[in-house]
Design an enzyme around this catalytic site. Structure first.
Site, PDB file in Angstrom:
ATOM      1  N   TYR A 120      42.807 100.819  72.495  1.00 16.76           N
ATOM      2  CA  TYR A 120      42.295 101.927  73.546  1.00 16.76           C
ATOM      3  C   TYR A 120      42.057 101.562  75.117  1.00 16.76           C
ATOM      4  O   TYR A 120      41.633 102.606  75.792  1.00 16.76           O
ATOM      5  CB  TYR A 120      40.904 102.455  73.034  1.00 16.76           C
ATOM      6  N   LYS A 166      45.705  92.048  61.429  1.00 16.62           N
ATOM      7  CA  LYS A 166      47.153  91.718  61.255  1.00 16.62           C
ATOM      8  C   LYS A 166      47.619  90.745  61.651  1.00 16.62           C
ATOM      9  O   LYS A 166      48.501  90.454  62.775  1.00 16.62           O
ATOM     10  CB  LYS A 166      47.677  93.043  61.836  1.00 16.62           C
ATOM     11  N   ASP A 198      46.958  96.534  56.443  1.00 12.55           N
ATOM     12  CA  ASP A 198      47.836  97.372  55.448  1.00 12.55           C
ATOM     13  C   ASP A 198      47.184  97.121  54.146  1.00 12.55           C
ATOM     14  O   ASP A 198      46.784  98.224  53.351  1.00 12.55           O
ATOM     15  CB  ASP A 198      49.163  97.091  55.469  1.00 12.55           C
ATOM     16  N   ASP A 222      38.993 102.841  63.612  1.00  9.59           N
ATOM     17  CA  ASP A 222      39.255 104.344  63.764  1.00  9.59           C
ATOM     18  C   ASP A 222      39.844 104.799  62.339  1.00  9.59           C
ATOM     19  O   ASP A 222      39.431 105.920  61.717  1.00  9.59           O
ATOM     20  CB  ASP A 222      39.955 104.594  64.937  1.00  9.59           C
ATOM     21  N   ASP A 226      38.249 106.763  58.592  1.00 16.18           N
ATOM     22  CA  ASP A 226      38.542 108.003  58.174  1.00 16.18           C
ATOM     23  C   ASP A 226      38.684 107.992  56.595  1.00 16.18           C
ATOM     24  O   ASP A 226      38.466 108.733  55.564  1.00 16.18           O
ATOM     25  CB  ASP A 226      39.682 108.670  59.095  1.00 16.18           C
TER      26      ASP A 226
HETATM   27  C1  IPM Z   1      36.664 108.611  66.499  1.00 16.22           C
HETATM   28  C2  IPM Z   1      37.581 109.715  67.200  1.00 16.22           C
HETATM   29  C3  IPM Z   1      37.723 109.121  68.671  1.00 16.22           C
HETATM   30  C4  IPM Z   1      38.341 107.600  68.399  1.00 16.22           C
HETATM   31  C5  IPM Z   1      38.682 109.888  69.351  1.00 16.22           C
HETATM   32  C6  IPM Z   1      38.180 111.274  69.425  1.00 16.22           C
HETATM   33  C7  IPM Z   1      38.832 109.374  70.912  1.00 16.22           C
HETATM   34  O1  IPM Z   1      38.654 109.864  66.572  1.00 16.22           O
HETATM   35  O2  IPM Z   1      35.218 108.549  66.992  1.00 16.22           O
HETATM   36  O3  IPM Z   1      37.126 108.076  65.273  1.00 16.22           O
HETATM   37  O4  IPM Z   1      39.498 107.341  68.342  1.00 16.22           O
HETATM   38  O5  IPM Z   1      37.399 106.761  68.691  1.00 16.22           O
HETATM   39 MN    MN Z   2      38.594 108.652  64.459  1.00 15.50          MN
END
Ligand code: IPM
Ligand code: MN
Ligand code: NAD
Length: 330
Positions: A120, A166, A198, A222, A226
């Site tokens: 990032y 990785k 992975d 990130d 999720d």
């Molecule tokens: C998160 C989001 C952010 C990230 C984006 C919106 C920049 O997906 O906080 O998980 O990738 O960090």
């Molecule tokens: Mn995210």
């Protein structure tokens, strides 16, 4: 004790879930000063900058920052985007430790995501021949400090740490693994294992209950967070806390601005409220109020689920259920 909380209402469902957090905070901790500031798409429209100087200065001097999700389809293809403001805010506050807890049933894990380095924040650009590049960069000191935070957390929980990398491919991961094991020598009471990313994704999807604390670099964190959210009830439930060594922490849901459901009054505010509980706990040390809010959210999730959870409740009905549960626990 009164404290100034900077609130960043964000975009799409952002203001809807921020309004819920503010309504609850006014009941639960009426002494807190809640101060709204421009951020994200709204700030681009007003000033051309997703993170105006005035907002950044307010954040720096706040006791804590409460942030709702940002991001708007209107800016997806633009040069100036809400997400850039978010990365800059994280970097300016140097909140390098991003805690993303995921808990449901037998699963009780925390992903410790490095938040201000890696892909990032590395060099990026376009070469003369048209090749586009982003680079993953880490200094060993960045790995050392996040590793130390993760070992401390593991020590305070189940005593197990999984470092995700990785290392079979990437130089940054090989260094990451080496530094994690150097730090491990200081924590002989914590059991540490390495896992390739992975495989980590597969294990999180098939047997998430095996994990206690996971530590990983920015981009892996990130994606895996999720997935961990999906395994424990969905994105509408997943909070996060971003902490540095000094200065205010930043508290925000894992989920995005959900443009697909914005304006319909059906967003699940649980992740935002759980992030608010993390603010009370980690940002202000107000443990009793944090616990009361967490418990009230759990009650509302049971009695008044929103559509993302298969229920029929609106955001407002869920909020009323949280307020009722708080009043009942007084
Ligand atoms: C998160 C989001 C952010 C990230 C984006 C919106 C920049 O997906 O906080 O998980 O990738 O960090
Ligand atoms: Mn995210
Ligand atoms: P998203 O997380 O916004 O949505 C993914 C899915 O989950 C959608 O179907 C959405 O309706 C659902 N969802 C998310 N939060 C919910 C909630 N509280 N209640 C009910 N359903 C919910 O991801 P996306 O659609 O990929 O991204 C949308 C925008 O959000 C993009 O601009 C992205 O950059 C931004 N984003 C911001 C943050 C942040 O500010 N922390 C985090 C992730 C994405």
């Amino acid at each position: 004790m009164s404290a100034r909380i900077v609130c960043l209402p964000g975009d799409c469902i952002g203001p809807e879930v921020m309004a819920v957090a503010q309504r609850i905070l006014r009941e639960l901790a009426p002494d807190l000063e809640l101060e709204d500031h421009l951020f994200g798409a709204a700030a681009i429209r007003a000033t051309g900058d997703p993170l105006p100087d005035e907002t950044l200065e307010a954040c720096r001097s706040a006791a804590a920052v409460l942030k709702a999700p940002i991001g708007h389809p209107e800016f997806d293809a633009a040069d100036v985007r809400p997400e850039q403001g978010m990365l800059r805010l994280r970097a300016e506050l140097d909140v390098y430790t991003n805690l993303r807890p995921a808990k449901q049933g037998a699963v009780d894990l925390v992903i410790v995501r490095e938040l201000v380095g890696g892909l990032y924040f590395g060099a990026r650009g376009v070469r003369e021949d048209g090749t586009v590049f982003d680079t993953c960069e880490y200094h060993p000191s960045q790995v050392e400090r996040i590793a130390r935070r993760a070992f401390e957390l593991a020590r305070s929980r189940g005593g197990r740490l999984t470092s995700v990398d990785k290392a079979n491919v990437l130089e940054t991961s090989r260094m990451w693994r080496r530094v994690v094991h150097e730090v491990a020598a200081e924590y002989p009471d914590v059991e540490v294992e390495d896992l390739l990313v992975d495989n980590a994704a597969m294990q999180l999807a098939s047997a998430p209950e095996q994990f206690d604390v996971l530590v990983t670099e920015n981009m892996f964190g990130d994606i895996l967070s999720d997935l961990a959210a999906a395994m424990t009830g969905g994105l509408g439930l997943a909070p996060s806390a971003s902490l540095g060594d000094a200065g205010p922490g930043l508290f925000e849901p894992v989920h995005g601005s959900a443009p697909d459901i914005a304006g319909r009054g059906i967003a699940n505010p649980a992740a935002m409220l759980r992030s608010t509980a993390l603010l009370l706990e980690h940002g202000l040390g107000r443990y009793a109020e944090a616990r009361a809010l967490e418990d009230a959210v759990d009650v509302a999730l049971g009695t008044t689920p929103t559509p993302d959870l298969g229920g029929g409740a609106t955001t407002a009905e869920f909020t009323d259920a949280v307020l009722q549960a708080l009043a009942a626990s007084d």
